[in-house]
Write a protein that holds these residues in place. Structure first.
Motif, PDB file in Angstrom:
ATOM      1  N   LYS A 140       0.858  -1.186   0.000  1.00 15.16           N
ATOM      2  CA  LYS A 140       0.000   0.000   0.000  1.00 15.16           C
ATOM      3  C   LYS A 140       0.891   1.232   0.000  1.00 15.16           C
ATOM      4  O   LYS A 140       1.933   1.267   0.665  1.00 15.16           O
ATOM      5  CB  LYS A 140      -0.919   0.011   1.222  1.00 15.16           C
TER       6      LYS A 140
ATOM      7  N   ARG B  84       0.992   5.793  -0.504  1.00 17.94           N
ATOM      8  CA  ARG B  84       0.375   7.104  -0.728  1.00 17.94           C
ATOM      9  C   ARG B  84       1.239   7.784  -1.778  1.00 17.94           C
ATOM     10  O   ARG B  84       2.421   8.046  -1.558  1.00 17.94           O
ATOM     11  CB  ARG B  84       0.311   7.914   0.562  1.00 17.94           C
ATOM     12  N   TYR B  85       0.656   8.049  -2.918  1.00 20.21           N
ATOM     13  CA  TYR B  85       1.424   8.529  -4.069  1.00 20.21           C
ATOM     14  C   TYR B  85       1.069   9.977  -4.369  1.00 20.21           C
ATOM     15  O   TYR B  85      -0.102  10.354  -4.388  1.00 20.21           O
ATOM     16  CB  TYR B  85       1.132   7.653  -5.294  1.00 20.21           C
ATOM     17  N   ARG B  86       2.098  10.792  -4.585  1.00 18.04           N
ATOM     18  CA  ARG B  86       1.877  12.213  -4.867  1.00 18.04           C
ATOM     19  C   ARG B  86       1.985  12.486  -6.361  1.00 18.04           C
ATOM     20  O   ARG B  86       2.874  11.986  -7.054  1.00 18.04           O
ATOM     21  CB  ARG B  86       2.912  13.061  -4.132  1.00 18.04           C
TER      22      ARG B  86
ATOM     23  N   LEU C 230      -2.643  13.818  -3.384  1.00 17.48           N
ATOM     24  CA  LEU C 230      -2.167  12.562  -2.814  1.00 17.48           C
ATOM     25  C   LEU C 230      -3.193  11.469  -3.086  1.00 17.48           C
ATOM     26  O   LEU C 230      -4.409  11.689  -2.963  1.00 17.48           O
ATOM     27  CB  LEU C 230      -1.941  12.707  -1.300  1.00 17.48           C
ATOM     28  N   TYR C 231      -2.723  10.293  -3.438  1.00 13.02           N
ATOM     29  CA  TYR C 231      -3.604   9.172  -3.768  1.00 13.02           C
ATOM     30  C   TYR C 231      -3.185   7.954  -2.958  1.00 13.02           C
ATOM     31  O   TYR C 231      -2.037   7.508  -3.038  1.00 13.02           O
ATOM     32  CB  TYR C 231      -3.518   8.848  -5.269  1.00 13.02           C
ATOM     33  N   ASP C 232      -4.111   7.409  -2.170  1.00 13.94           N
ATOM     34  CA  ASP C 232      -3.849   6.169  -1.445  1.00 13.94           C
ATOM     35  C   ASP C 232      -4.159   5.007  -2.371  1.00 13.94           C
ATOM     36  O   ASP C 232      -5.267   4.895  -2.899  1.00 13.94           O
ATOM     37  CB  ASP C 232      -4.713   6.089  -0.181  1.00 13.94           C
TER      38      ASP C 232
ATOM     39  N   GLU D 220       4.853   9.214  -1.586  1.00 17.43           N
ATOM     40  CA  GLU D 220       4.875  10.118  -0.430  1.00 17.43           C
ATOM     41  C   GLU D 220       5.085   9.336   0.858  1.00 17.43           C
ATOM     42  O   GLU D 220       5.916   9.687   1.687  1.00 17.43           O
ATOM     43  CB  GLU D 220       3.555  10.902  -0.362  1.00 17.43           C
TER      44      GLU D 220
ATOM     45  N   LEU E  64       2.908   2.862   2.906  1.00 21.36           N
ATOM     46  CA  LEU E  64       1.987   2.482   3.982  1.00 21.36           C
ATOM     47  C   LEU E  64       2.143   1.023   4.385  1.00 21.36           C
ATOM     48  O   LEU E  64       1.942   0.669   5.546  1.00 21.36           O
ATOM     49  CB  LEU E  64       0.542   2.757   3.546  1.00 21.36           C
TER      50      LEU E  64
END
Length: 199
Positions: free
Chosen positions: A152, A154-156, A161-163, A181, A184
């Motif tokens: 998992k 968290r992408y910037r 930001l996208y989980d 970012e 997770l």
């Protein structure tokens, strides 16, 4: 330059017919003697056709095809089909390359090395396994598509930001700063395909 005899269109066609006829006959579980009897041909003629040793008339070919259950309209379906030059990269055999994220713990495997006359895309398998590492953002030409396979993240992308979890996909303009970012749940494995605009 004189064409090699084995490369002549006539011999290529005879070899193709031989391969298709023999393949269909064996698939049907028939012997040459059976096919010869059903088609009303001699065993010798059927054998010569299967070994590309004779040119045959359309009538003979039609009778032979009827005997083995191969519609003559399907006989030439694959004839003259381009050879194809697909590249298969088996699991774990991608070429490991160094990119900006390598020093930050990213592992990059390039999955395709042959991309035509000019570089139009690059597919990478990216692995990340250090949840405590701080990662930089990236910016480069083209469009990028990422597909999360494991873990998992968290992408910037820019100010957003996208989980993402396994099975999630994200596509974006790669010239806008982007990158992981927060990791997770590690290990993380994602497929990244960068498509370059016409150059």
């Amino acid at each position: 330059m004189k064409e090699k005899e084995e490369d002549s269109p006539r011999l290529r066609l005879e070899s193709y017919i031989a391969m298709r006829v023999k393949s269909k006959r064996t698939e049907q579980g028939l012997k040459i003697i059976d096919v010869a009897r059903i088609a009303g041909l001699s065993q010798g003629m059927v054998s010569k056709i299967e070994n590309a040793q004779v040119s045959t008339s359309l009538d003979t070919l039609s009778r032979l095809c009827d005997a083995i259950g191969l519609p003559i309209s399907q006989l030439f379906t694959d004839y003259d089909r381009p050879e194809g030059t697909a590249q298969l990269t088996k699991a774990g055999e991608g070429m490991e390359v160094v990119r900006r994220g390598t020093e930050k713990g990213h592992t990059y495997q390039l999955l395709s090395y042959h991309r035509g006359k000019k570089k139009s895309y690059e597919p990478f398998l990216i692995t990340m396994d250090d949840a405590s590492e701080v990662f930089p953002t990236f910016s480069h030409p083209g469009q990028e598509f990422i597909y999360l396979l494991q873990g998992k993240i968290r992408y910037r992308h820019g100010n957003h930001l996208y989980d993402m979890g396994p099975g999630d996909a994200l596509s974006f303009d790669a010239e806008i700063p982007h990158g992981p970012e927060v990791l997770l749940e590690v290990p993380i494995q994602l497929l990244s395909v960068i498509h370059y605009d016409d150059q």
